[in-house]
Motif scaffolding. Structure first.
Motif, PDB file in Angstrom:
ATOM      1  N   SER A 153      -7.867   3.343  -8.627  1.00  0.00           N
ATOM      2  CA  SER A 153      -7.367   4.371  -7.728  1.00  0.00           C
ATOM      3  C   SER A 153      -7.082   5.664  -8.485  1.00  0.00           C
ATOM      4  O   SER A 153      -6.469   5.647  -9.546  1.00  0.00           O
ATOM      5  N   LYS A 187      -6.743  -5.061  -5.233  1.00  0.00           N
ATOM      6  CA  LYS A 187      -7.911  -5.361  -6.061  1.00  0.00           C
ATOM      7  C   LYS A 187      -8.631  -6.632  -5.637  1.00  0.00           C
ATOM      8  O   LYS A 187      -9.775  -6.863  -6.014  1.00  0.00           O
ATOM      9  N   TRP A 243      -2.766  -7.290  -6.647  1.00  0.00           N
ATOM     10  CA  TRP A 243      -2.311  -5.894  -6.552  1.00  0.00           C
ATOM     11  C   TRP A 243      -2.153  -5.334  -7.955  1.00  0.00           C
ATOM     12  O   TRP A 243      -1.757  -6.061  -8.879  1.00  0.00           O
ATOM     13  N   HIS A 251      -3.214   6.799  -9.447  1.00  0.00           N
ATOM     14  CA  HIS A 251      -2.424   6.445 -10.629  1.00  0.00           C
ATOM     15  C   HIS A 251      -2.571   7.513 -11.690  1.00  0.00           C
ATOM     16  O   HIS A 251      -3.682   7.961 -11.978  1.00  0.00           O
ATOM     17  N   THR A 289      -2.404  -0.718  -5.723  1.00  0.00           N
ATOM     18  CA  THR A 289      -3.826  -0.741  -5.393  1.00  0.00           C
ATOM     19  C   THR A 289      -4.281  -2.174  -5.145  1.00  0.00           C
ATOM     20  O   THR A 289      -4.049  -3.055  -5.983  1.00  0.00           O
ATOM     21  N   GLU A 332       0.833  -1.213   0.000  1.00  0.00           N
ATOM     22  CA  GLU A 332       0.000   0.000   0.000  1.00  0.00           C
ATOM     23  C   GLU A 332       0.862   1.256   0.000  1.00  0.00           C
ATOM     24  O   GLU A 332       0.627   2.191  -0.770  1.00  0.00           O
TER      25      GLU A 332
END
Ligand code: RTP
Length: 147
Positions: free
Chosen positions: A140, A33, A75, A143, A31, A26
């Motif tokens: 997110s 998922k 991720w 990004h 992110t 993190e």
């Protein structure tokens, strides 16, 4: 956006490293998922590690993975497969640098805490195997769009 499959192995779960490991991914900016705690059957573990079936350590590896629950995750982020492997560190904890997960938390290659996909194609296969139901759709806002 690139995705990778990450599994916290039974020793990582038993040692209470789940929060620490999620924190590292993190804080890097990746992110989350998909996430689930799961006990895997022998046949499933053998399928996940099918490419290693001829290795002398295969049976021990399967026994290890089925010895307790694992945390399976997806991720997402730019270069997450390669960068995720860097965060995880070298396979053998004797070679993994301090600051990596295995470098900080493991000693034995047979109890190396975590798995991460080694290529985009294997990530795709592993995500399909572990998350047949699919993963979260959210994107997110951290990004950047590709220029
Ligand atoms: P992983 O799949 O778990 O992320 O590991 P890796 O790509 O870094 O390494 P790989 O060669 O695919 O090996 C998979 C897992 O098998 C165990 N192993 N034991 N006893 C041994 O010599 C030996 N070699 C590998 C490790 O748990 C390794 O992560």
């Amino acid at each position: 956006m690139e995705q990778t499959f990450v599994m916290i192995k039974p020793d990582g779960v038993q040692r209470g490293l789940v929060g620490e490991i999620i924190c590292r991914f993190e804080k890097k900016g990746f992110t989350l998922k998909g996430l689930k705690l799961q006990s895997v059957e022998r046949a499933f573990a053998e399928k996940h590690y099918a490419d290693l079936s001829s290795k002398p350590f295969f049976n021990g590896l399967v026994e290890y993975i089925i010895s307790g629950p694992v945390v399976a995750m997806v991720w997402e982020g730019k270069n997450v497969v390669t960068t995720g492997r860097k965060i995880i560190g070298a396979t053998n904890p004797s070679d993994s640098a301090p600051g990596t997960i295995r470098g900080d938390f493991a000693v034995e290659i047979g109890r190396n805490v975590i798995h991460g996909s080694d290529a985009v194609e294997s990530a795709r296969k592993e995500i399909a195997l572990w998350f047949p139901e699919g993963v979260a759709e959210w994107q997110s806002s951290l990004h950047s769009v590709d220029l």
